[in-house]
Design a protein around this motif. Structure first.
Motif, short mmCIF file in Angstrom:
data_model
loop_
_atom_site.label_atom_id
_atom_site.label_comp_id
_atom_site.label_asym_id
_atom_site.label_seq_id
_atom_site.Cartn_x
_atom_site.Cartn_y
_atom_site.Cartn_z
N GLN A 106 0.79 -1.01 -0.03
CA GLN A 106 0.34 0.61 -0.15
C GLN A 106 1.20 1.42 0.09
O GLN A 106 1.12 2.55 -0.79
N THR A 107 1.49 1.38 0.81
CA THR A 107 2.74 2.20 0.16
C THR A 107 3.64 3.05 0.03
O THR A 107 3.57 4.21 -1.23
N SER A 108 4.08 1.22 -0.48
CA SER A 108 4.80 1.75 -2.19
C SER A 108 4.09 2.06 -3.23
O SER A 108 4.92 3.15 -4.28
N SER A 109 2.93 1.25 -3.50
CA SER A 109 1.94 2.10 -4.46
C SER A 109 1.38 3.73 -4.81
O SER A 109 1.18 4.46 -5.41
N HIS A 110 1.28 4.09 -3.23
CA HIS A 110 1.10 5.80 -2.75
C HIS A 110 2.03 6.22 -3.66
O HIS A 110 1.41 6.97 -4.44
N ILE A 111 3.59 5.76 -2.71
CA ILE A 111 4.25 6.43 -3.56
C ILE A 111 4.71 6.75 -5.49
O ILE A 111 4.28 7.73 -5.58
N LEU A 112 4.25 5.60 -5.41
CA LEU A 112 4.50 5.02 -6.67
C LEU A 112 3.23 5.97 -7.81
O LEU A 112 3.35 6.49 -9.42
N LYS A 113 2.29 5.92 -7.43
CA LYS A 113 1.22 6.24 -7.99
C LYS A 113 1.26 8.27 -7.83
O LYS A 113 0.73 9.10 -9.12
N GLU A 114 1.59 8.43 -6.58
CA GLU A 114 1.61 10.39 -6.67
C GLU A 114 2.41 10.57 -7.58
O GLU A 114 2.17 11.64 -7.96
N ARG A 115 3.63 9.83 -7.18
CA ARG A 115 4.89 10.84 -8.38
C ARG A 115 4.72 10.43 -9.36
O ARG A 115 4.75 11.33 -10.57
N TYR A 116 4.52 9.11 -10.66
CA TYR A 116 4.54 8.77 -12.27
C TYR A 116 2.58 9.11 -11.80
O TYR A 116 2.68 8.83 -13.58
N VAL A 117 2.15 9.10 -11.48
CA VAL A 117 0.27 9.19 -12.14
C VAL A 117 0.02 10.59 -12.07
O VAL A 117 -0.31 11.28 -13.07
N ALA A 118 -0.44 10.78 -10.76
CA ALA A 118 -0.37 12.41 -10.13
C ALA A 118 0.60 12.93 -10.84
O ALA A 118 1.06 14.39 -10.88
N GLY A 119 1.64 13.17 -11.20
CA GLY A 119 2.92 14.04 -10.98
C GLY A 119 3.44 14.42 -9.41
O GLY A 119 3.70 15.55 -10.74
N MET A 120 3.04 14.06 -9.31
CA MET A 120 3.45 15.24 -7.78
C MET A 120 4.94 15.38 -6.90
O MET A 120 5.64 14.34 -7.81
N GLU A 121 5.53 16.22 -6.28
CA GLU A 121 6.85 16.34 -6.41
C GLU A 121 6.93 15.41 -4.97
O GLU A 121 6.36 15.17 -4.71
N ASN A 122 8.21 14.76 -5.17
CA ASN A 122 8.72 14.57 -4.07
C ASN A 122 8.47 15.01 -2.83
O ASN A 122 7.98 14.80 -1.83
N TRP A 123 8.65 16.64 -2.85
CA TRP A 123 8.05 17.50 -1.54
C TRP A 123 7.12 17.49 -0.79
O TRP A 123 6.29 17.04 0.41
N GLN A 124 6.20 17.58 -2.75
CA GLN A 124 3.93 17.11 -2.10
C GLN A 124 3.90 16.08 -1.50
O GLN A 124 3.13 15.89 -0.31
N ILE A 125 4.55 14.83 -1.92
CA ILE A 125 4.36 13.85 -1.66
C ILE A 125 4.73 13.32 -0.04
O ILE A 125 4.52 13.15 1.39
N ILE A 126 6.10 13.70 0.64
CA ILE A 126 6.25 13.59 2.14
C ILE A 126 5.39 14.66 2.86
O ILE A 126 5.52 13.97 3.88
#
Length: 145
Positions: free
Chosen positions: A86-106
């Protein structure tokens, strides 16, 4: 069985994480363009493995082969993300599907920067494990000599 265990022991996890990052940031956008697709198509797996005719243009065999190969990789990426924790999927979706930057995901994860980058590298390695088993997809693992 023993070969699989030896293979797992020989994975260079840091290099694999870098290889996955390179794939997702540099190669996947090109693959998406070849398939006339967008990052949103990675959000959920497509059930059909059949190519979709988008119409227009020259339909030469070479172009169709590229299109089908690109679609297979996109479908594999989508399935691989879905099969991560779940955590890994969330990180990957936010970064590569939603296009969020790392700082936003943090900020959305309410975690420390160092913790996030450890979780992100873990997500990259989980993704490599899941992608390897998808039909038509590359093995992104890097192995120790």
């Amino acid at each position: 069985m023993e070969d699989l265990l030896l293979e797992i022991d020989n994975i260079d996890y840091k290099a694999t994480a870098n290889n996955v990052k390179n794939f997702l940031e540099n190669k996947l956008p090109c693959i998406l363009r070849l398939a006339n697709s967008s990052p949103a198509s990675l959000a959920s797996p497509v059930i059909s493995d059949m190519p979709v005719n988008r119409g227009g243009g020259n339909h030469s065999e070479e172009k169709m082969v590229k299109y089908v190969a690109a679609r297979a990789i996109i479908d594999g990426v989508s399935r691989a993300i879905a099969h991560c924790s779940q955590t890994s999927s969330h990180i990957l979706k936010e970064r590569y599907v939603a296009g969020m930057e790392n700082w936003q995901i943090i900020e959305t994860m309410y975690c420390e920067r160092a913790t996030y980058y450890k979780l992100r590298d873990k997500a990259y390695n989980e993704f490599a494990d899941c992608l390897e088993l998808q039909q038509g997809c590359p093995d992104l693992h890097v192995y120790k000599n």
